[in-house]
Design a protein around this motif. Structure first.
Motif, PDB file in Angstrom:
ATOM      1  N   GLN A   2       0.852  -1.041   0.049  1.00 23.41           N
ATOM      2  CA  GLN A   2       0.081  -0.010   0.090  1.00 23.41           C
ATOM      3  C   GLN A   2       0.805   1.112   0.129  1.00 23.41           C
ATOM      4  OE1 GLN A   2      -2.507  -0.505   3.336  1.00 23.41           O
ATOM      5  NE2 GLN A   2      -4.115  -1.947   2.358  1.00 23.41           N
ATOM      6  N   ILE A   3       2.023   1.208   0.814  1.00 27.31           N
ATOM      7  CA  ILE A   3       2.708   2.306   0.612  1.00 27.31           C
ATOM      8  C   ILE A   3       3.365   2.711  -0.536  1.00 27.31           C
ATOM      9  CG2 ILE A   3       5.055   3.385   1.604  1.00 27.31           C
ATOM     10  CD1 ILE A   3       4.468   2.020   4.162  1.00 27.31           C
ATOM     11  N   LEU A   4       3.833   1.519  -1.228  1.00 31.75           N
ATOM     12  CA  LEU A   4       4.446   1.777  -2.722  1.00 31.75           C
ATOM     13  C   LEU A   4       3.211   2.483  -3.671  1.00 31.75           C
ATOM     14  CD1 LEU A   4       6.804   1.458  -4.696  1.00 31.75           C
ATOM     15  CD2 LEU A   4       5.949  -0.994  -5.184  1.00 31.75           C
ATOM     16  N   SER A   5       2.016   1.841  -3.481  1.00 31.62           N
ATOM     17  CA  SER A   5       0.986   2.383  -4.397  1.00 31.62           C
ATOM     18  C   SER A   5       0.864   4.202  -3.986  1.00 31.62           C
ATOM     19  CB  SER A   5      -0.405   1.920  -3.984  1.00 31.62           C
ATOM     20  OG  SER A   5      -0.390   0.555  -4.667  1.00 31.62           O
ATOM     21  N   TRP A   6       0.826   4.211  -2.823  1.00 31.96           N
ATOM     22  CA  TRP A   6       0.629   5.561  -2.300  1.00 31.96           C
ATOM     23  C   TRP A   6       1.877   6.597  -2.908  1.00 31.96           C
ATOM     24  CZ3 TRP A   6       3.238   9.130   0.652  1.00 31.96           C
ATOM     25  CH2 TRP A   6       2.884  10.155   1.106  1.00 31.96           C
ATOM     26  N   VAL A   7       3.010   5.993  -2.771  1.00 35.89           N
ATOM     27  CA  VAL A   7       4.283   6.843  -3.338  1.00 35.89           C
ATOM     28  C   VAL A   7       3.861   7.213  -4.879  1.00 35.89           C
ATOM     29  CG1 VAL A   7       6.506   6.824  -3.617  1.00 35.89           C
ATOM     30  CG2 VAL A   7       5.601   6.088  -1.277  1.00 35.89           C
ATOM     31  N   ARG A   8       3.576   6.113  -5.482  1.00 38.99           N
ATOM     32  CA  ARG A   8       3.372   6.337  -7.126  1.00 38.99           C
ATOM     33  C   ARG A   8       2.289   7.322  -7.438  1.00 38.99           C
ATOM     34  NH1 ARG A   8       4.465  -0.224  -8.522  1.00 38.99           N
ATOM     35  NH2 ARG A   8       6.614  -0.022  -8.718  1.00 38.99           N
ATOM     36  N   GLU A   9       1.194   7.268  -6.710  1.00 40.57           N
ATOM     37  CA  GLU A   9       0.304   7.917  -6.893  1.00 40.57           C
ATOM     38  C   GLU A   9       0.452   9.428  -6.582  1.00 40.57           C
ATOM     39  OE1 GLU A   9      -3.477   6.943  -4.843  1.00 40.57           O
ATOM     40  OE2 GLU A   9      -3.314   4.824  -5.528  1.00 40.57           O
ATOM     41  N   ARG A  10       1.378   9.588  -5.505  1.00 43.97           N
ATOM     42  CA  ARG A  10       1.564  10.888  -5.123  1.00 43.97           C
ATOM     43  C   ARG A  10       2.736  11.654  -6.013  1.00 43.97           C
ATOM     44  NH1 ARG A  10       0.754  15.698  -3.458  1.00 43.97           N
ATOM     45  NH2 ARG A  10       2.455  16.619  -2.058  1.00 43.97           N
ATOM     46  N   ILE A  11       3.824  10.770  -6.725  1.00 44.36           N
ATOM     47  CA  ILE A  11       4.673  11.061  -7.653  1.00 44.36           C
ATOM     48  C   ILE A  11       3.847  11.700  -8.965  1.00 44.36           C
ATOM     49  CG2 ILE A  11       6.325  10.401  -9.209  1.00 44.36           C
ATOM     50  CD1 ILE A  11       7.531   8.410  -7.049  1.00 44.36           C
ATOM     51  N   ALA A  12       2.691  10.950  -9.215  1.00 48.04           N
ATOM     52  CA  ALA A  12       1.886  11.150 -10.482  1.00 48.04           C
ATOM     53  C   ALA A  12       1.163  12.363 -10.313  1.00 48.04           C
ATOM     54  CB  ALA A  12       0.970  10.012 -10.781  1.00 48.04           C
ATOM     55  N   GLN A  17       0.923  18.109 -11.436  1.00 47.53           N
ATOM     56  CA  GLN A  17       0.773  19.496 -10.941  1.00 47.53           C
ATOM     57  C   GLN A  17       1.835  20.315 -11.481  1.00 47.53           C
ATOM     58  OE1 GLN A  17       0.939  19.456  -6.565  1.00 47.53           O
ATOM     59  NE2 GLN A  17      -0.973  18.559  -6.589  1.00 47.53           N
ATOM     60  N   ASP A  18       3.093  20.024 -11.738  1.00 49.30           N
ATOM     61  CA  ASP A  18       4.124  20.570 -12.329  1.00 49.30           C
ATOM     62  C   ASP A  18       3.918  20.822 -13.678  1.00 49.30           C
ATOM     63  OD1 ASP A  18       6.915  21.603 -12.205  1.00 49.30           O
ATOM     64  OD2 ASP A  18       7.391  20.119 -13.462  1.00 49.30           O
ATOM     65  N   ARG A  19       3.192  19.951 -14.769  1.00 53.21           N
ATOM     66  CA  ARG A  19       3.032  20.001 -15.852  1.00 53.21           C
ATOM     67  C   ARG A  19       1.987  21.219 -16.151  1.00 53.21           C
ATOM     68  NH1 ARG A  19       3.070  14.614 -16.060  1.00 53.21           N
ATOM     69  NH2 ARG A  19       0.857  14.339 -15.817  1.00 53.21           N
ATOM     70  N   GLU A  20       0.891  21.151 -15.134  1.00 55.47           N
ATOM     71  CA  GLU A  20      -0.209  22.097 -15.244  1.00 55.47           C
ATOM     72  C   GLU A  20       0.576  23.763 -14.831  1.00 55.47           C
ATOM     73  OE1 GLU A  20      -3.040  20.818 -12.507  1.00 55.47           O
ATOM     74  OE2 GLU A  20      -3.843  19.429 -13.900  1.00 55.47           O
ATOM     75  N   ARG A  21       1.185  23.558 -13.932  1.00 48.35           N
ATOM     76  CA  ARG A  21       2.063  24.984 -13.656  1.00 48.35           C
ATOM     77  C   ARG A  21       2.732  25.440 -14.921  1.00 48.35           C
ATOM     78  NH1 ARG A  21       6.796  26.034 -12.735  1.00 48.35           N
ATOM     79  NH2 ARG A  21       7.760  24.095 -12.434  1.00 48.35           N
ATOM     80  N   ARG A  22       3.524  24.750 -15.481  1.00 48.48           N
ATOM     81  CA  ARG A  22       4.619  25.197 -16.662  1.00 48.48           C
ATOM     82  C   ARG A  22       3.386  25.622 -17.613  1.00 48.48           C
ATOM     83  NH1 ARG A  22       8.196  20.347 -17.737  1.00 48.48           N
ATOM     84  NH2 ARG A  22       7.645  19.534 -15.800  1.00 48.48           N
ATOM     85  N   ALA A  23       2.536  24.737 -17.983  1.00 46.69           N
ATOM     86  CA  ALA A  23       1.450  25.065 -18.945  1.00 46.69           C
ATOM     87  C   ALA A  23       0.927  26.453 -18.658  1.00 46.69           C
ATOM     88  CB  ALA A  23       0.332  24.108 -19.092  1.00 46.69           C
TER      89      ALA A  23
END
Length: 94
Positions: A2-12, A17-23
């Motif tokens: 569950q921790i690995l899933s959470w980390v992957r979701e958080r990274i995604a 958010q970074d893509r949206e900020r740059r756009a």
């Protein structure tokens, strides 16, 4: 796992958010003008250089100009930048 899933979701989420900020920054940035005329310092503010828009040598005191205005300024004796070769692009070689 569950921790690995959470980390992957958080990274995604952070990447999204970074893509949206740059756009958003790209949409707010004004377009680069085709030509700029650099102004001088002083009471009469001479115009020392004509630059191609986006020239790295253009100072902070520039204003956008139409091609006709840039060509007229160059014809009136305003120097063209040698870095962006504004005179060549305006058709004034030599």
């Amino acid at each position: 796992m569950q921790i690995l899933s959470w980390v992957r979701e958080r990274i995604a989420d952070l990447e999204r958010q970074d893509r949206e900020r740059r756009a958003g920054e790209e949409r707010r940035r004004p377009p680069v003008p085709a030509w700029v005329i650099e102004t001088g310092i002083g009471a009469d503010r001479p115009r020392p250089y004509v630059h191609v828009g986006g020239c790295h040598m253009a100072g902070c005191r520039v204003y956008p100009a139409a091609r006709e205005e840039a060509a007229a300024a160059a014809a009136d004796g305003v120097e063209a930048c040698t870095h962006c070769q504004a005179d060549t692009l305006l058709g004034r070689v030599g």
